[in-house]
Design a protein around this motif. Structure first.
Motif, mmCIF file in Angstrom:
data_model
loop_
_atom_site.group_PDB
_atom_site.id
_atom_site.type_symbol
_atom_site.label_atom_id
_atom_site.label_comp_id
_atom_site.label_asym_id
_atom_site.label_seq_id
_atom_site.Cartn_x
_atom_site.Cartn_y
_atom_site.Cartn_z
ATOM 1 N N ASP A 1 0.861 -1.181 0.000
ATOM 2 C CA ASP A 1 0.000 0.000 0.000
ATOM 3 C C ASP A 1 0.898 1.231 0.000
ATOM 4 O OD1 ASP A 1 -2.469 -1.313 0.118
ATOM 5 O OD2 ASP A 1 -2.235 -1.628 2.259
ATOM 6 N N THR A 2 0.732 2.078 -0.959
ATOM 7 C CA THR A 2 1.607 3.238 -1.091
ATOM 8 C C THR A 2 0.775 4.511 -1.161
ATOM 9 O OG1 THR A 2 3.249 1.937 -2.295
ATOM 10 C CG2 THR A 2 3.436 4.330 -2.431
ATOM 11 N N ALA A 3 1.082 5.437 -0.290
ATOM 12 C CA ALA A 3 0.416 6.739 -0.307
ATOM 13 C C ALA A 3 1.472 7.821 -0.518
ATOM 14 C CB ALA A 3 -0.331 6.985 0.999
ATOM 15 N N GLN A 4 1.309 8.586 -1.587
ATOM 16 C CA GLN A 4 2.209 9.693 -1.879
ATOM 17 C C GLN A 4 1.419 10.988 -1.713
ATOM 18 O OE1 GLN A 4 5.434 9.449 -2.871
ATOM 19 N NE2 GLN A 4 5.661 7.304 -3.463
ATOM 20 N N GLU A 5 1.908 11.866 -0.857
ATOM 21 C CA GLU A 5 1.258 13.164 -0.666
ATOM 22 C C GLU A 5 2.233 14.268 -1.026
ATOM 23 O OE1 GLU A 5 -1.517 15.501 2.587
ATOM 24 O OE2 GLU A 5 0.049 14.156 3.316
ATOM 25 N N VAL A 6 1.781 15.168 -1.897
ATOM 26 C CA VAL A 6 2.601 16.313 -2.289
ATOM 27 C C VAL A 6 1.961 17.558 -1.696
ATOM 28 C CG1 VAL A 6 3.598 17.626 -4.188
ATOM 29 C CG2 VAL A 6 3.255 15.163 -4.423
ATOM 30 N N VAL A 7 2.717 18.272 -0.891
ATOM 31 C CA VAL A 7 2.218 19.462 -0.206
ATOM 32 C C VAL A 7 2.774 20.692 -0.898
ATOM 33 C CG1 VAL A 7 2.141 20.728 1.970
ATOM 34 C CG2 VAL A 7 2.064 18.224 1.964
ATOM 35 N N GLY A 8 1.896 21.660 -1.198
ATOM 36 C CA GLY A 8 2.306 22.858 -1.916
ATOM 37 C C GLY A 8 2.135 24.107 -1.101
ATOM 38 N N GLN A 9 2.586 25.199 -1.653
ATOM 39 C CA GLN A 9 2.458 26.489 -1.008
ATOM 40 C C GLN A 9 2.054 27.529 -2.033
ATOM 41 O OE1 GLN A 9 6.339 27.142 0.650
ATOM 42 N NE2 GLN A 9 7.274 27.601 -1.311
ATOM 43 N N GLN A 10 1.597 28.666 -1.542
ATOM 44 C CA GLN A 10 1.176 29.757 -2.403
ATOM 45 C C GLN A 10 2.022 30.991 -2.134
ATOM 46 O OE1 GLN A 10 -1.267 29.514 -4.814
ATOM 47 N NE2 GLN A 10 -1.215 27.335 -4.308
ATOM 48 N N ARG A 11 2.073 31.851 -3.126
ATOM 49 C CA ARG A 11 2.765 33.119 -2.911
ATOM 50 C C ARG A 11 1.984 33.972 -1.915
ATOM 51 N NH1 ARG A 11 5.626 35.743 -8.240
ATOM 52 N NH2 ARG A 11 7.171 34.108 -8.561
ATOM 53 N N GLY A 12 2.708 34.698 -1.116
ATOM 54 C CA GLY A 12 2.066 35.517 -0.109
ATOM 55 C C GLY A 12 1.417 36.766 -0.677
#
Length: 382
Positions: free
Chosen positions: A212-223
């Motif tokens: 079982d493989t879970a890949q999570e990509v977390v992003g950010q936004q410009r302020g």
């Protein structure tokens, strides 16, 4: 003259060259560039004259045909020469035109794209090289514009397109005409069928325990004026899951561009492909270059394999690499087939829970008295 099915034909400046001592031609998902290496040994004639090899120079534009079918369009990349009193030996390597995009840094001054789609960015950076990007069954939304894309110092054209492609659910490879293909889904109908005892000279298989493989990509936004740095970090995430058997792995990766949930969903799927793509790897060697259909095998096409010795019967593997060879041992083709080359698993998108730092910037807090170590090692409020 050898049969057309076993002939490698190179055209340079309108001249056709054949009759090689050995041939090795490779197309692959990774490495990205089609390469063809040829060797020829020629007798030294009167006054030291030799044959076709002296007419081949590095940098010459060239096309390579295998079994009468176009395999690669590019240029002479390397030429290695050796000679003695009787013989003149030459080893020549041809590279697909896309090698230029792999090796060249981006010749742009501004270093940033605002509101460009993937195709528009590719057109901008590939145009000076005369290389085209062609989409093949791309997923819905692949042409959505990126808000901001910054070029890393010294970044090559291919590295830029490769890192952006994961946010659009596409995989890149070159084709026989020297173009870059942005590939989405693939027709699952096998283009080749291999059966033990019928058309397999040799085979091997590496199978790993699926998980079982879970890949999570977390992003950010410009302020902006209404947000804080803590609020912009981890603003969105995308997740891809693949069902396995008896254990699981969970990975979290930070996005390298400002991205929304849909972008990060595609990126998570890309990382899942990399993680799961080597769970089953099969190596097949067969006689000749052509398939039973009369065509050359192509990267990313599905293939059917039935081999009791490998404990394998499946039509769910894709060609990750194909190598055509010809030497004193004969004319043969080696295929590397894998699962999870271009077909992503299930995706989920979410807006993750705020971190403690993010909550602290938006929720009024009443600070408590700090605790320090007092006299005699006792702890108490200041």
């Amino acid at each position: 003259m050898p049969k057309i099915e076993e002939t490698c034909e190179v055209t340079i400046n309108g001249k056709v060259f054949r009759d090689w001592d050995s041939v090795t031609a490779t197309a692959s998902i990774n490495p990205f560039v089609r390469m063809v290496t040829l060797t020829v040994t020629e007798k030294v004639g009167a006054n030291g004259a030799v044959g076709q090899s002296l007419q081949i120079k590095t940098g010459d534009a060239a096309t390579v045909k295998l079994a009468g079918q176009l395999f690669a369009s590019g240029h002479v990349h390397e030429r290695q020469v050796a000679y003695d009193a009787n013989n003149h030996s030459v080893r020549v390597t041809f590279a697909s035109q896309v090698l230029k995009a792999v090796e060249q840094s981006i010749p742009l001054k501004d270093g940033e794209f605002k509101g460009y789609s993937f195709q528009a960015i590719a057109n901008k950076v590939l145009g000076p090289l005369g290389i085209a990007l062609k989409a093949l069954n791309p997923p819905s939304g692949w042409d959505k514009a990126f808000k901001y894309v910054n070029i890393e110092p010294g970044e090559t054209i291919f590295n830029l397109l490769s890192r952006l492609s994961k946010y659009r659910g596409i995989r890149l490879h070159d084709d026989k005409d020297g173009n870059i293909i942005a590939r989405g889904s693939v027709d699952k109908k096998p283009t080749a069928e291999f059966v033990e005892g019928r058309n397999i000279l040799s085979a091997s298989c590496l199978a790993q325990n699926p998980r079982d493989t879970a890949q999570e990509v977390v992003g950010q936004q410009r302020g902006n004026d209404n947000s804080t740095p803590a609020q912009n970090r981890g603003a969105y995430s995308g997740k891809a899951d693949a069902n396995g058997s008896n254990y699981s792995t969970d990975k979290q990766i930070q996005a390298d561009i400002p991205a929304d949930s849909d972008d990060l969903k595609q990126a998570a799927g890309y990382y899942n492909l990399l993680s799961l793509g080597q769970q089953v790897i099969v190596r097949i060697v067969y006689q000749g270059w052509l398939l039973s259909s009369g065509k050359l095998p192509e990267v990313a096409d599905y293939t059917s394999i039935d081999s009791p010795m490998l404990l394998l019967k499946t039509s769910n593997l894709q060609i990750a690499e194909v190598t055509f060879t010809q030497d004193q041992a004969g004319t043969r083709t080696t295929l590397i087939a894998q699962s999870w080359i271009t077909s992503p698993g299930s995706f989920e998108t979410s807006k993750p829970e705020q971190t403690a730092a993010q909550k602290a910037t938006s929720t009024p807090l009443t600070p408590s008295a700090p605790v320090v170590t007092g006299p005699g090692g006792l702890a108490g409020p200041v």
